[in-house]
Motif scaffolding. Structure first.
Motif, PDB file in Angstrom:
ATOM      1  N   SER A  47      21.240  -9.074  48.382  1.00 36.88           N
ATOM      2  CA  SER A  47      20.277  -9.923  48.071  1.00 36.88           C
ATOM      3  C   SER A  47      21.080 -11.102  46.716  1.00 36.88           C
ATOM      4  CB  SER A  47      19.043  -9.155  46.895  1.00 36.88           C
ATOM      5  OG  SER A  47      18.309  -9.495  45.979  1.00 36.88           O
ATOM      6  N   GLN A 129       8.201 -10.719  45.666  1.00 37.77           N
ATOM      7  CA  GLN A 129       8.257 -11.729  45.961  1.00 37.77           C
ATOM      8  C   GLN A 129       6.249 -12.451  46.804  1.00 37.77           C
ATOM      9  OE1 GLN A 129      10.148 -13.267  47.787  1.00 37.77           O
ATOM     10  NE2 GLN A 129       9.080 -15.440  47.894  1.00 37.77           N
ATOM     11  N   ALA A 251      12.864 -17.507  51.821  1.00 37.07           N
ATOM     12  CA  ALA A 251      14.305 -17.938  51.611  1.00 37.07           C
ATOM     13  C   ALA A 251      15.086 -16.480  51.844  1.00 37.07           C
ATOM     14  CB  ALA A 251      15.297 -18.606  51.277  1.00 37.07           C
TER      15      ALA A 251
HETATM   16  N1   CP Z   1      13.615 -13.833  49.710  1.00 35.16           N
HETATM   17  C1   CP Z   1      14.715 -12.532  48.747  1.00 35.16           C
HETATM   18  O1   CP Z   1      14.374 -11.586  49.066  1.00 35.16           O
HETATM   19  O2   CP Z   1      15.498 -13.698  48.833  1.00 35.16           O
HETATM   20  P1   CP Z   1      16.892 -12.431  48.581  1.00 35.16           P
HETATM   21  O3   CP Z   1      17.387 -11.808  49.715  1.00 35.16           O
HETATM   22  O4   CP Z   1      18.004 -13.375  48.789  1.00 35.16           O
HETATM   23  O5   CP Z   1      16.267 -11.337  47.367  1.00 35.16           O
END
Ligand code: CP
Length: 302
Positions: A47, A129, A251
């Motif tokens: 992440s 999210q 993203a």
């Molecule tokens: N949108 C999101 O959860 O990005 P990451 O995987 O970078 O945390």
């Protein structure tokens, strides 16, 4: 004890209250809380945004962060998620933020006595999210009722899509899907399936999702260029979008696949705004689970 595991169990009124708190929080860079509380961030999947914005939210709230490096932890010796989480509780952590590849991982943690925030469970849910996506849509349209949100791409493997379809439907938005037939999940309750051309023309919010190759188990259906041409937001399709329509994407972005690289920072793109909202929402979520909703005392000078 308050957790955030899935939004499915959250009444619309609670979602609205949390978004309001996040909006309030957006107007102040710091709103440090009194107390000496520590939050442990346990990420068993990669992440950038979720982990960093939780850490930023903790910093802004004056909370201490403990970030477990799963690749150098006793998980590598076979320690279970439960024993890892219970260890964090034993050493004095006040809440856990967890991302894990297993769907509904939190069901095995019911023996914990501290709150848990789901930072993504496999292809299950991604409630924080979703909350930051809702905040972004609310800032733009002031409401959800009758806003046409088209969710595009790899719906079947996307926890973001799954969480958003459920909550957006419940809040009165009109939700449609577009993407390769093989990746459209007909159990989601979305109202309509569109072609990508129709999606570009009809959406108020065109919410792109990442092609999740890590969950395809060797099944490679498209080259990047092929996917972009058939299912991506090309420069040509963007020109056909409604005047006030916005582009969203949780993203990381596969530039040149889901979206043309030049559109990531286009005027109608809210992709970086979503990330900014991630900090506000995660501050509000931490305040909620730690039951500190009304604490806005800046103790930086105390
Ligand atoms: N949108 C999101 O959860 O990005 P990451 O995987 O970078 O945390």
């Amino acid at each position: 004890m308050k957790n955030l595991l899935t939004l499915k169990t959250w009444p619309a009124g609670d979602v609205d209250r949390l978004l309001h708190q996040a909006e309030e929080s957006a107007s102040s860079r710091t709103n440090r809380l009194c107390g000496d509380l520590t939050v442990a961030n346990l990420f068993f999947e990669p992440s950038t945004r979720t982990k960093s914005s939780f850490e930023m939210a903790q910093k802004r709230l004056g909370l201490a962060s403990l970030c477990l490096d799963a690749s150098a932890s006793s998980v590598q010796k076979g320690e279970s998620l439960y024993d890892t989480a219970k260890t964090m509780e034993a050493i004095g952590c006040d809440a856990l933020v967890i991302r894990h590849p297993e769907r509904a991982f939190y069901e095995q943690l019911s023996g914990l006595n501290i709150p848990i925030v789901n930072a993504g469970d496999g292809s299950g849910d991604h409630p924080t999210q979703s909350l930051l996506d809702l905040l972004t849509i609310k800032q733009e349209f002031g409401q959800f009722k009758n806003v046409h949100v088209v969710i595009a791409g790899d719906i079947k493997h996307s926890r973001v899509a799954r969480t958003n379809i459920e909550i957006l439907n419940r809040l009165g938005a009109h939700v449609s899907l577009t993407g390769p037939e093989k990746w459209l999940d007909d159990s989601t309750g979305a109202e309509q399936i569109l072609s990508m051309d129709e999606a570009a023309e009809q959406a108020d919010v065109l919410m792109l999702t990442r092609v999740q190759t890590e969950r395809h188990q060797g099944e490679d259906l498209y080259t990047k260029a092929d996917y972009h041409r058939k299912f991506g937001l090309t420069l040509k399709r963007e020109k056909r979008m409604k005047r006030d329509a916005i582009i969203m994407h949780p993203a990381p972005v596969n530039r040149g696949a889901e979206i043309a690289g030049a559109l990531v920072e286009a005027e109608r793109s809210r992709i970086f705004k979503q990330m900014q909202n991630g900090v506000h929402v995660r501050k509000a979520v931490l305040q909620h689970v730690l039951e500190l909703e009304n604490a806005t005392i800046d103790n930086a000078l105390v």
